[in-house]
Design a protein around this motif. Structure first.
Motif, PDB file in Angstrom:
ATOM      1  N   ASN A 104       0.963  -1.324   0.005  1.00 17.18           N
ATOM      2  CA  ASN A 104      -0.265   0.072  -0.546  1.00 17.18           C
ATOM      3  C   ASN A 104       0.805   1.491  -0.082  1.00 17.18           C
ATOM      4  O   ASN A 104       0.509   2.753  -0.721  1.00 17.18           O
ATOM      5  N   ALA A 105       1.997   0.752   0.935  1.00 12.71           N
ATOM      6  CA  ALA A 105       2.700   2.244   1.133  1.00 12.71           C
ATOM      7  C   ALA A 105       3.928   2.452  -0.542  1.00 12.71           C
ATOM      8  O   ALA A 105       3.537   4.152  -1.524  1.00 12.71           O
ATOM      9  N   LEU A 106       3.807   1.472  -1.087  1.00 11.10           N
ATOM     10  CA  LEU A 106       4.657   1.911  -2.572  1.00 11.10           C
ATOM     11  C   LEU A 106       3.727   1.526  -3.797  1.00 11.10           C
ATOM     12  O   LEU A 106       4.505   2.875  -4.269  1.00 11.10           O
ATOM     13  N   ALA A 107       2.572   1.777  -3.264  1.00 14.24           N
ATOM     14  CA  ALA A 107       1.857   1.661  -4.299  1.00 14.24           C
ATOM     15  C   ALA A 107       1.675   3.690  -4.484  1.00 14.24           C
ATOM     16  O   ALA A 107       1.481   4.352  -6.010  1.00 14.24           O
ATOM     17  N   TYR A 108       1.698   4.017  -3.294  1.00 17.11           N
ATOM     18  CA  TYR A 108       1.324   5.549  -3.454  1.00 17.11           C
ATOM     19  C   TYR A 108       2.980   6.100  -4.918  1.00 17.11           C
ATOM     20  O   TYR A 108       3.052   6.771  -4.928  1.00 17.11           O
ATOM     21  N   TYR A 109       4.735   5.358  -4.317  1.00 12.30           N
ATOM     22  CA  TYR A 109       5.287   6.577  -4.717  1.00 12.30           C
ATOM     23  C   TYR A 109       5.166   6.026  -5.840  1.00 12.30           C
ATOM     24  O   TYR A 109       6.125   6.424  -6.870  1.00 12.30           O
ATOM     25  N   GLU A 110       4.675   4.816  -6.396  1.00 11.73           N
ATOM     26  CA  GLU A 110       4.704   4.508  -7.802  1.00 11.73           C
ATOM     27  C   GLU A 110       3.824   4.996  -8.056  1.00 11.73           C
ATOM     28  O   GLU A 110       4.288   5.864  -9.626  1.00 11.73           O
ATOM     29  N   ALA A 111       2.518   5.439  -7.753  1.00  7.19           N
ATOM     30  CA  ALA A 111       1.456   6.057  -8.706  1.00  7.19           C
ATOM     31  C   ALA A 111       1.700   7.589  -8.620  1.00  7.19           C
ATOM     32  O   ALA A 111       1.784   8.357  -9.820  1.00  7.19           O
ATOM     33  N   LYS A 112       2.447   8.364  -7.687  1.00  7.58           N
ATOM     34  CA  LYS A 112       2.795   9.210  -7.315  1.00  7.58           C
ATOM     35  C   LYS A 112       3.981  10.318  -7.414  1.00  7.58           C
ATOM     36  O   LYS A 112       4.064  11.468  -7.241  1.00  7.58           O
ATOM     37  N   LYS A 113       5.391   8.908  -7.414  1.00  8.09           N
ATOM     38  CA  LYS A 113       6.361   9.878  -6.944  1.00  8.09           C
ATOM     39  C   LYS A 113       7.536   9.185  -8.530  1.00  8.09           C
ATOM     40  O   LYS A 113       8.564   8.498  -7.967  1.00  8.09           O
ATOM     41  N   GLY A 114       7.031   8.603  -8.991  1.00  8.03           N
ATOM     42  CA  GLY A 114       7.674   7.874  -9.967  1.00  8.03           C
ATOM     43  C   GLY A 114       8.353   6.522  -9.734  1.00  8.03           C
ATOM     44  O   GLY A 114       9.357   6.398 -10.555  1.00  8.03           O
ATOM     45  N   PHE A 115       8.018   5.735  -8.980  1.00  8.06           N
ATOM     46  CA  PHE A 115       8.915   4.692  -8.895  1.00  8.06           C
ATOM     47  C   PHE A 115       8.699   4.051  -9.799  1.00  8.06           C
ATOM     48  O   PHE A 115       7.398   3.125  -9.421  1.00  8.06           O
ATOM     49  N   THR A 116       9.390   2.446 -10.213  1.00  7.44           N
ATOM     50  CA  THR A 116       9.072   1.491 -10.225  1.00  7.44           C
ATOM     51  C   THR A 116       9.241   0.007  -9.593  1.00  7.44           C
ATOM     52  O   THR A 116       9.868   0.362  -9.018  1.00  7.44           O
ATOM     53  N   LEU A 117       8.361  -0.478  -9.124  1.00  2.08           N
ATOM     54  CA  LEU A 117       8.739  -1.950  -8.359  1.00  2.08           C
ATOM     55  C   LEU A 117       8.941  -3.279  -9.059  1.00  2.08           C
ATOM     56  O   LEU A 117       8.424  -3.569 -10.443  1.00  2.08           O
ATOM     57  N   LYS A 118       9.691  -4.096  -8.421  1.00  3.17           N
ATOM     58  CA  LYS A 118      10.152  -5.104  -8.732  1.00  3.17           C
ATOM     59  C   LYS A 118       9.944  -6.045  -7.984  1.00  3.17           C
ATOM     60  O   LYS A 118      10.300  -5.330  -6.882  1.00  3.17           O
ATOM     61  N   GLN A 119       9.914  -7.198  -8.232  1.00  2.00           N
ATOM     62  CA  GLN A 119       9.271  -8.031  -6.548  1.00  2.00           C
ATOM     63  C   GLN A 119      10.290  -9.300  -7.160  1.00  2.00           C
ATOM     64  O   GLN A 119      10.929 -10.075  -8.749  1.00  2.00           O
ATOM     65  N   VAL A 120      11.163 -10.241  -6.388  1.00  2.00           N
ATOM     66  CA  VAL A 120      11.990 -10.829  -5.941  1.00  2.00           C
ATOM     67  C   VAL A 120      10.956 -12.441  -6.249  1.00  2.00           C
ATOM     68  O   VAL A 120      10.052 -11.831  -5.612  1.00  2.00           O
ATOM     69  N   GLU A 121      11.243 -13.579  -6.320  1.00  7.23           N
ATOM     70  CA  GLU A 121      10.978 -14.484  -7.173  1.00  7.23           C
ATOM     71  C   GLU A 121      10.751 -15.645  -4.915  1.00  7.23           C
ATOM     72  O   GLU A 121      11.925 -15.668  -4.299  1.00  7.23           O
ATOM     73  N   ILE A 122       9.446 -16.344  -5.233  1.00  3.77           N
ATOM     74  CA  ILE A 122       9.639 -16.709  -3.649  1.00  3.77           C
ATOM     75  C   ILE A 122       9.848 -18.545  -4.559  1.00  3.77           C
ATOM     76  O   ILE A 122       9.091 -18.407  -5.439  1.00  3.77           O
ATOM     77  N   ASP A 123      10.111 -19.256  -3.384  1.00  2.00           N
ATOM     78  CA  ASP A 123       9.918 -21.140  -3.347  1.00  2.00           C
ATOM     79  C   ASP A 123       8.173 -20.989  -3.514  1.00  2.00           C
ATOM     80  O   ASP A 123       7.713 -20.045  -2.444  1.00  2.00           O
ATOM     81  N   LYS A 124       8.272 -22.000  -3.207  1.00  2.35           N
ATOM     82  CA  LYS A 124       6.598 -22.413  -2.809  1.00  2.35           C
ATOM     83  C   LYS A 124       6.192 -22.573  -1.274  1.00  2.35           C
ATOM     84  O   LYS A 124       5.325 -22.320  -0.718  1.00  2.35           O
ATOM     85  N   ASP A 125       7.330 -22.657  -0.858  1.00  2.00           N
ATOM     86  CA  ASP A 125       7.557 -22.191   0.096  1.00  2.00           C
ATOM     87  C   ASP A 125       6.769 -21.180   1.036  1.00  2.00           C
ATOM     88  O   ASP A 125       6.945 -20.480   2.915  1.00  2.00           O
ATOM     89  N   GLY A 126       7.206 -19.978   0.075  1.00  2.00           N
ATOM     90  CA  GLY A 126       7.211 -18.352   0.371  1.00  2.00           C
ATOM     91  C   GLY A 126       8.667 -18.015   0.858  1.00  2.00           C
ATOM     92  O   GLY A 126       8.904 -16.963   1.689  1.00  2.00           O
ATOM     93  N   PHE A 127       9.470 -18.556   0.178  1.00  4.35           N
ATOM     94  CA  PHE A 127      11.228 -18.462   1.074  1.00  4.35           C
ATOM     95  C   PHE A 127      11.534 -17.307  -0.776  1.00  4.35           C
ATOM     96  O   PHE A 127      11.438 -18.003  -1.287  1.00  4.35           O
ATOM     97  N   VAL A 128      12.241 -16.557  -0.203  1.00  4.29           N
ATOM     98  CA  VAL A 128      12.621 -15.521  -0.966  1.00  4.29           C
ATOM     99  C   VAL A 128      13.726 -16.181  -1.987  1.00  4.29           C
ATOM    100  O   VAL A 128      14.810 -17.169  -0.831  1.00  4.29           O
ATOM    101  N   GLN A 129      13.955 -16.023  -3.199  1.00  5.02           N
ATOM    102  CA  GLN A 129      15.020 -16.485  -3.645  1.00  5.02           C
ATOM    103  C   GLN A 129      16.702 -15.729  -3.523  1.00  5.02           C
ATOM    104  O   GLN A 129      16.310 -14.473  -4.275  1.00  5.02           O
ATOM    105  N   ILE A 130      17.601 -15.870  -3.336  1.00  6.58           N
ATOM    106  CA  ILE A 130      18.827 -14.780  -3.274  1.00  6.58           C
ATOM    107  C   ILE A 130      19.064 -14.535  -4.535  1.00  6.58           C
ATOM    108  O   ILE A 130      19.372 -13.425  -4.829  1.00  6.58           O
ATOM    109  N   ALA A 131      18.845 -15.900  -5.571  1.00  5.52           N
ATOM    110  CA  ALA A 131      19.245 -15.675  -6.247  1.00  5.52           C
ATOM    111  C   ALA A 131      18.632 -14.889  -7.472  1.00  5.52           C
ATOM    112  O   ALA A 131      19.175 -13.614  -8.225  1.00  5.52           O
TER     113      ALA A 131
END
Lengths: 385, 385
Positions: A104-131
């Motif tokens: 919700n906070a990032l949506a503000y920075y995306e819509a109003k302040k020109g930032f672009t969001l990128k998401q890391v991948e997670i595995d089936k356990d919801g564990f963030v993939q460092i690679a």
């Protein structure tokens, strides 16, 4: 009664209640910033609390800034980093499993302040993939304003590789915030050892008074005020301090530190409970089971049985749980976090979240096992979807 | 003990203490946003409190948004108005006598967001000149993003013409915020009748728990989040609600409403006290004396006697006062507010602020008169400057 929604909020700890009962009989109430002796006592009390909390969190007292809790802390940190980010740094890296305050906070920075969001991948356990994080950092060299990926997930309890992520971000010279709301008070955490640039804490998650909390900042000059004021919190967080909240925060943090060794036993009991349920109901699914999780968190679903139905059954046994996150569980749908993990609706709509604290153990899990078995036995005869 | 720093902060009210003592023995602690019955009870309790407070403030419940207090409220309102202001509206009109949170916040918008500040004129009592505001509004037609001028001054207690200012701003189609922190709970106030677009309140100023407060917004859709979160406070103020604070706020606001008629008697006693001191010490100056002031506030100075010395003398009689505002009174200088009023250093460095509540009267003023006379008698023999 078994209250099993500690990831949502903790009841006031017993030592906090005892403290407050005595505290209510004192005359120590004033504005901590005034000059008379009552204020000076309060002000010294706040600094003493800051030391106790710093010791428990593994940071220096002057790295702590008291506030109203994690939502404010996160908003404050984002404001501090993003409002001052270099014009060329317009990318924010995050994950699909963050607590809703983050998207919700990032949506503000995306819509109003020109930032672009990128998401890391997670595995089936919801564990963030460092690679995946490394790849994104390499692909966007010099353009990343901030990485914000949580330390422990509020729904599944999965503990993320925040130390490795902090290392990676440091190597790339990128600011790293990790939402530690669910980790502090529920798992092992040391700010200095973690390598994090920023951490947050909500007092109510630890059994302190509601409306209390703090941010920890590795380099305090990087903070800029979100809540303006006078000289409180060295000018970086305005407003008369919630000193009663701060006092209870110190008690709660110390209580957690003193009892952290109980987490191991809690986890053993939890794993026994989970094995017990899965033995009785092999179809049941424990979300995030393959990853390291918070000691007291279980997110469990039975295909085709609605989570809210299970929650109501348990409540008839005086056991209080939620379905996914407290903040969103009025929605009878698979949570966004679980969707991102690839959990299908058969399970996703059926989960309940059981979250206990270090003060619990075999007794609570045993009672919950009986109640949950009874609920599944009853409800699977009348599967709702 | 006489605690006479209510403009700085109020001790917990007796009904608040009594409530909390009982409250601490309940099991009603949870995240108000969860689905189980404890949470639902808390959530309904919050809405009940919102109704009680709305009744006391003179607004609709859905115009109230709970937060951590006025500093956050002011920061939130400024963010809501200024972050969305039309590109051509770059002027902010304010006054030279605002609480430090206002100039500190405005300095950010001036330095970082390209706004220009203009100040209305005040008279020697620190009373805002309506003609000056009108002139500024006329000279800057179509360019003013916001007017922010307080409702009652924290140092002198002078009550500003906020209704007239609201009228003027409405005529000019300009957003008007008036800092009501010192007025709500200390003077007559009705949001709807006031014509204000926004108001703020800090719970600790009224004897509720620290860290509680709210904003009142005439047109809620104009608010945009400063603290991000989930659906709390209709998505406009994130963070698990400080429900204990909110509960005590409702008690404190109701207590104030029920006792507002006592303000008249408080004022009578204050005026007697002031007359008594001035009779004994004709050189003493009551700052803002010519204007309508809050019933329980007296800012008084004796030429050449240092305010901190008086404060210490009074404290030896177990009477707790401050010098000017709580937040800045560690500075042994004439406050910015008094400088703007043209108060010279002989008085400005010598003032103490006495601020009582509707629960006080003749007894406290009589004791303070004796103590203050003794202090002036002693200290004028050894004038420090």
């Amino acid at each position: 009664m078994i209250y099993a929604d500690y990831n949502g909020s903790s009841p006031l700890l017993t030592p906090v209640r005892e403290y407050l009962k005595k505290r209510l009989n004192t005359d120590l109430y004033a504005n901590p910033n005034a000059i008379h002796s009552i204020s000076q006592k309060l002000s010294r009390g706040i600094e003493k609390c800051r030391e106790v909390i710093a010791e428990a969190v593994g940071c220096y007292p002057d790295q702590i800034f008291f506030n109203s809790g994690s939502s404010e802390g996160i908003s404050h940190i984002f404001h501090s980093i993003l409002d001052q980010a270099d014009a060329g740094k317009k990318i924010i890296i995050t994950s699909p499993i963050e607590h809703s305050v983050i998207p919700n906070a990032l949506a503000y920075y995306e819509a109003k302040k020109g930032f672009t969001l990128k998401q890391v991948e997670i595995d089936k356990d919801g564990f963030v993939q460092i690679a995946s994080l490394e790849k994104l950092l390499n692909e966007n060299k010099g353009k990343v304003a901030m990485v914000t990926i949580m330390a422990a997930n509020n729904e599944t309890g999965v503990i993320q590789p925040y130390v490795e992520m902090a290392n990676l971000c440091r190597t790339h010279g990128v600011e790293f915030f990790s939402d530690t709301t669910q980790l502090i008070g529920k798992g092992e955490f040391n700010f200095e050892k973690s390598g994090l640039d920023y951490a947050v804490c909500s007092g109510h998650k630890l059994g302190a008074l509601s409306g209390s909390g703090f941010v920890v900042v590795k380099e305090p000059p990087k903070l800029s005020p979100l809540v303006f004021g006078s000289t409180q919190e060295r000018g970086l967080r305005g407003g008369t301090q919630h000193y009663l909240g701060i006092e209870t925060l110190a008690i709660a943090m110390k209580d957690f530190s003193d009892n952290a060794q109980k987490l191991k036993a809690l986890e053993v009991e939890k794993l026994k409970f989970e094995a017990d349920i899965k033995k009785a109901f092999p179809e049941a699914v424990i979300v995030g089971e393959g990853a390291k999780r918070l000691a007291g968190t279980t997110l469990i679903g039975y295909p085709g049985i609605h989570g809210q139905a299970v929650q109501i059954e348990l409540e008839s046994h005086d056991i209080f749980v939620t379905t996914s996150a407290a903040c969103t569980d009025n929605q009878p749908e698979t949570s966004k976090v679980l969707k991102a993990m690839g959990v299908n609706d058969q399970i996703g709509r059926g989960v309940i979240r059981i979250s206990l604290s270090y003060s619990h153990g075999e007794k609570e899990y045993s009672a919950m096992a009986s109640a949950l078995k009874a609920a599944y036995t009853k409800l699977r005869k009348i599967q709702s979807f």
